[in-house]
Design a protein around this motif. Structure first.
Motif, PDB file in Angstrom:
ATOM      1  N   ASP A  34      26.430 -28.921  52.322  1.00 54.23           N
ATOM      2  CA  ASP A  34      25.438 -28.426  53.279  1.00 54.23           C
ATOM      3  C   ASP A  34      24.145 -29.234  53.202  1.00 54.23           C
ATOM      4  OD1 ASP A  34      27.247 -26.466  54.065  1.00 54.23           O
ATOM      5  OD2 ASP A  34      26.242 -24.849  52.970  1.00 54.23           O
ATOM      6  N   MET A  35      23.764 -29.633  51.994  1.00 45.91           N
ATOM      7  CA  MET A  35      22.541 -30.429  51.836  1.00 45.91           C
ATOM      8  C   MET A  35      22.685 -31.803  52.480  1.00 45.91           C
ATOM      9  SD  MET A  35      21.404 -29.313  47.963  1.00 45.91           S
ATOM     10  CE  MET A  35      20.084 -30.539  47.852  1.00 45.91           C
ATOM     11  N   PHE A  36      23.843 -32.429  52.335  1.00 48.32           N
ATOM     12  CA  PHE A  36      24.068 -33.715  53.013  1.00 48.32           C
ATOM     13  C   PHE A  36      23.977 -33.533  54.526  1.00 48.32           C
ATOM     14  CE2 PHE A  36      26.193 -35.588  49.159  1.00 48.32           C
ATOM     15  CZ  PHE A  36      25.418 -36.734  49.102  1.00 48.32           C
ATOM     16  N   GLU A  37      24.615 -32.498  55.044  1.00 44.73           N
ATOM     17  CA  GLU A  37      24.573 -32.259  56.490  1.00 44.73           C
ATOM     18  C   GLU A  37      23.142 -32.005  56.957  1.00 44.73           C
ATOM     19  OE1 GLU A  37      26.696 -29.542  59.942  1.00 44.73           O
ATOM     20  OE2 GLU A  37      27.540 -29.573  57.923  1.00 44.73           O
ATOM     21  N   THR A  38      22.391 -31.247  56.187  1.00 44.14           N
ATOM     22  CA  THR A  38      20.996 -30.950  56.522  1.00 44.14           C
ATOM     23  C   THR A  38      20.137 -32.211  56.485  1.00 44.14           C
ATOM     24  OG1 THR A  38      21.275 -28.719  55.612  1.00 44.14           O
ATOM     25  CG2 THR A  38      19.005 -29.515  55.899  1.00 44.14           C
ATOM     26  N   MET A  39      20.306 -33.000  55.420  1.00 52.88           N
ATOM     27  CA  MET A  39      19.539 -34.248  55.280  1.00 52.88           C
ATOM     28  C   MET A  39      19.823 -35.187  56.449  1.00 52.88           C
ATOM     29  SD  MET A  39      19.797 -37.149  52.272  1.00 52.88           S
ATOM     30  CE  MET A  39      21.460 -37.631  52.773  1.00 52.88           C
ATOM     31  N   ASP A  40      21.088 -35.326  56.805  1.00 53.56           N
ATOM     32  CA  ASP A  40      21.455 -36.224  57.896  1.00 53.56           C
ATOM     33  C   ASP A  40      20.916 -35.734  59.240  1.00 53.56           C
ATOM     34  OD1 ASP A  40      22.788 -37.826  56.058  1.00 53.56           O
ATOM     35  OD2 ASP A  40      24.769 -37.008  56.530  1.00 53.56           O
ATOM     36  N   ALA A  41      20.910 -34.420  59.442  1.00 49.93           N
ATOM     37  CA  ALA A  41      20.429 -33.855  60.705  1.00 49.93           C
ATOM     38  C   ALA A  41      18.918 -33.947  60.837  1.00 49.93           C
ATOM     39  CB  ALA A  41      20.873 -32.398  60.830  1.00 49.93           C
ATOM     40  N   ALA A  42      18.199 -34.001  59.714  1.00 47.78           N
ATOM     41  CA  ALA A  42      16.736 -33.907  59.748  1.00 47.78           C
ATOM     42  C   ALA A  42      16.043 -35.019  60.548  1.00 47.78           C
ATOM     43  CB  ALA A  42      16.190 -33.810  58.328  1.00 47.78           C
ATOM     44  N   VAL A  60      20.284 -34.698  46.804  1.00 50.69           N
ATOM     45  CA  VAL A  60      21.163 -35.661  47.460  1.00 50.69           C
ATOM     46  C   VAL A  60      20.295 -36.786  48.002  1.00 50.69           C
ATOM     47  CG1 VAL A  60      22.926 -33.943  48.035  1.00 50.69           C
ATOM     48  CG2 VAL A  60      21.123 -34.450  49.701  1.00 50.69           C
ATOM     49  N   PHE A  61      20.906 -37.950  48.188  1.00 53.17           N
ATOM     50  CA  PHE A  61      20.194 -39.079  48.771  1.00 53.17           C
ATOM     51  C   PHE A  61      21.152 -39.866  49.645  1.00 53.17           C
ATOM     52  CE2 PHE A  61      21.629 -40.225  44.508  1.00 53.17           C
ATOM     53  CZ  PHE A  61      22.329 -41.397  44.717  1.00 53.17           C
ATOM     54  N   GLY A  62      20.608 -40.499  50.664  1.00 54.01           N
ATOM     55  CA  GLY A  62      21.378 -41.339  51.562  1.00 54.01           C
ATOM     56  C   GLY A  62      20.456 -42.371  52.176  1.00 54.01           C
ATOM     57  N   TYR A  63      20.663 -43.614  51.786  1.00 56.92           N
ATOM     58  CA  TYR A  63      19.746 -44.676  52.188  1.00 56.92           C
ATOM     59  C   TYR A  63      20.527 -45.972  52.322  1.00 56.92           C
ATOM     60  CZ  TYR A  63      16.166 -48.277  51.492  1.00 56.92           C
ATOM     61  OH  TYR A  63      15.376 -49.384  51.611  1.00 56.92           O
ATOM     62  N   THR A  64      20.221 -46.748  53.359  1.00 61.19           N
ATOM     63  CA  THR A  64      20.838 -48.058  53.556  1.00 61.19           C
ATOM     64  C   THR A  64      19.804 -49.137  53.304  1.00 61.19           C
ATOM     65  OG1 THR A  64      22.338 -47.125  55.198  1.00 61.19           O
ATOM     66  CG2 THR A  64      22.129 -49.522  55.157  1.00 61.19           C
ATOM     67  N   GLU A  65      20.113 -50.006  52.348  1.00 61.10           N
ATOM     68  CA  GLU A  65      19.214 -51.116  52.003  1.00 61.10           C
ATOM     69  C   GLU A  65      19.170 -52.123  53.152  1.00 61.10           C
ATOM     70  OE1 GLU A  65      17.764 -51.668  48.846  1.00 61.10           O
ATOM     71  OE2 GLU A  65      18.810 -50.199  47.593  1.00 61.10           O
ATOM     72  N   ASP A  66      18.169 -52.993  53.133  1.00 59.69           N
ATOM     73  CA  ASP A  66      18.041 -54.026  54.160  1.00 59.69           C
ATOM     74  C   ASP A  66      19.269 -54.928  54.225  1.00 59.69           C
ATOM     75  OD1 ASP A  66      15.553 -53.101  54.931  1.00 59.69           O
ATOM     76  OD2 ASP A  66      14.460 -54.510  53.661  1.00 59.69           O
ATOM     77  N   ARG A  71      23.430 -46.522  49.781  1.00 55.44           N
ATOM     78  CA  ARG A  71      23.187 -45.733  48.574  1.00 55.44           C
ATOM     79  C   ARG A  71      23.283 -44.271  48.995  1.00 55.44           C
ATOM     80  NH1 ARG A  71      22.771 -49.268  44.195  1.00 55.44           N
ATOM     81  NH2 ARG A  71      21.616 -51.090  44.867  1.00 55.44           N
ATOM     82  N   ARG A  72      24.341 -43.603  48.592  1.00 55.00           N
ATOM     83  CA  ARG A  72      24.535 -42.213  48.987  1.00 55.00           C
ATOM     84  C   ARG A  72      25.152 -41.484  47.804  1.00 55.00           C
ATOM     85  NH1 ARG A  72      24.386 -39.547  53.865  1.00 55.00           N
ATOM     86  NH2 ARG A  72      25.810 -37.811  54.135  1.00 55.00           N
ATOM     87  N   GLY A  73      24.558 -40.366  47.443  1.00 56.45           N
ATOM     88  CA  GLY A  73      25.110 -39.639  46.324  1.00 56.45           C
ATOM     89  C   GLY A  73      24.376 -38.347  46.045  1.00 56.45           C
ATOM     90  N   VAL A  74      24.802 -37.715  44.968  1.00 59.05           N
ATOM     91  CA  VAL A  74      24.188 -36.480  44.500  1.00 59.05           C
ATOM     92  C   VAL A  74      23.788 -36.686  43.049  1.00 59.05           C
ATOM     93  CG1 VAL A  74      26.444 -35.481  43.860  1.00 59.05           C
ATOM     94  CG2 VAL A  74      24.483 -33.974  44.236  1.00 59.05           C
TER      95      VAL A  74
END
Length: 193
Positions: A34-42, A60-66, A71-74
């Protein structure tokens, strides 16, 4: 999975030290989904348990480097070590490179000096320990989310005049007390104020 309401500055759970998760249960796995879904929707690049009203030490974190590296994980029951600030930290803040935002202080960005490097040790959804060495923006994300677990929101770390400006915005929007939240995908940020 479902999108969870994100608590806004002033909600007590955001200002308390979160408690350890301990055993990784199906309830924790469901919360993380649920946290991933919330983070992505934000949309956001990180989200901590306290931000969705759960006073547990996880984010949770989800980030794409240049360079395209994802980088995605818990991080469950994380520990974070940061390198000391570089000597240039005495220079004026770079409003572009050091600007930060927070889903619990939505719609605003302020520059904040963070360490350029961080070492994260945590557990994953299987309870297995792992270690990440982060630099640059990714290190900033980890520091920001880890702060949430200690009851610190980035605006608490701002120097004047930004600190004063952030709290002026908070008063204007009637934040700073319990009961304020917003739901990504359903609430307009202006409607949160």
């Amino acid at each position: 999975m479902s999108i969870l309401p994100i608590r806004i500055y002033g909600e007590p759970v955001l200002h308390e030290v979160a408690t350890p998760v301990g055993e990784v249960t199906d309830d924790i796995r469901s919360l993380v989904a649920d946290m991933f879904e919330t983070m992505d929707a934000a949309p956001g690049v990180g989200l901590a348990g306290p931000q969705v009203g759960v006073g547990k030490r996880l984010f949770v974190f989800g980030y794409t480097e240049d360079d395209g590296t994802v980088r995605r994980g818990v991080a469950i029951d994380p520990e974070l070590w940061i390198a000391p600030a570089e000597p240039e930290s005495l220079e004026e803040l770079d409003e572009d490179e050091e600007a930060e935002g927070c889903l619990s202080f939505p719609g605003e960005r302020f520059a904040l000096r963070r360490s350029p490097r961080a070492l994260l040790r945590a557990r994953d959804l299987d309870g297995a320990p792992y270690e990440l060495l982060a630099e640059g923006w990714f290190a900033r994300i980890l520091q920001h989310e880890y702060d949430h677990l200690d009851g610190i929101i980035y605006v608490d770390r701002l120097d004047r005049p930004d600190h004063k400006q952030a709290f002026k915005i908070m008063r204007k929007r009637s934040w700073g007390g319990p009961g304020k939240a917003w739901l990504p995908g359903a609430d307009e940020l202006d409607g949160v104020a």
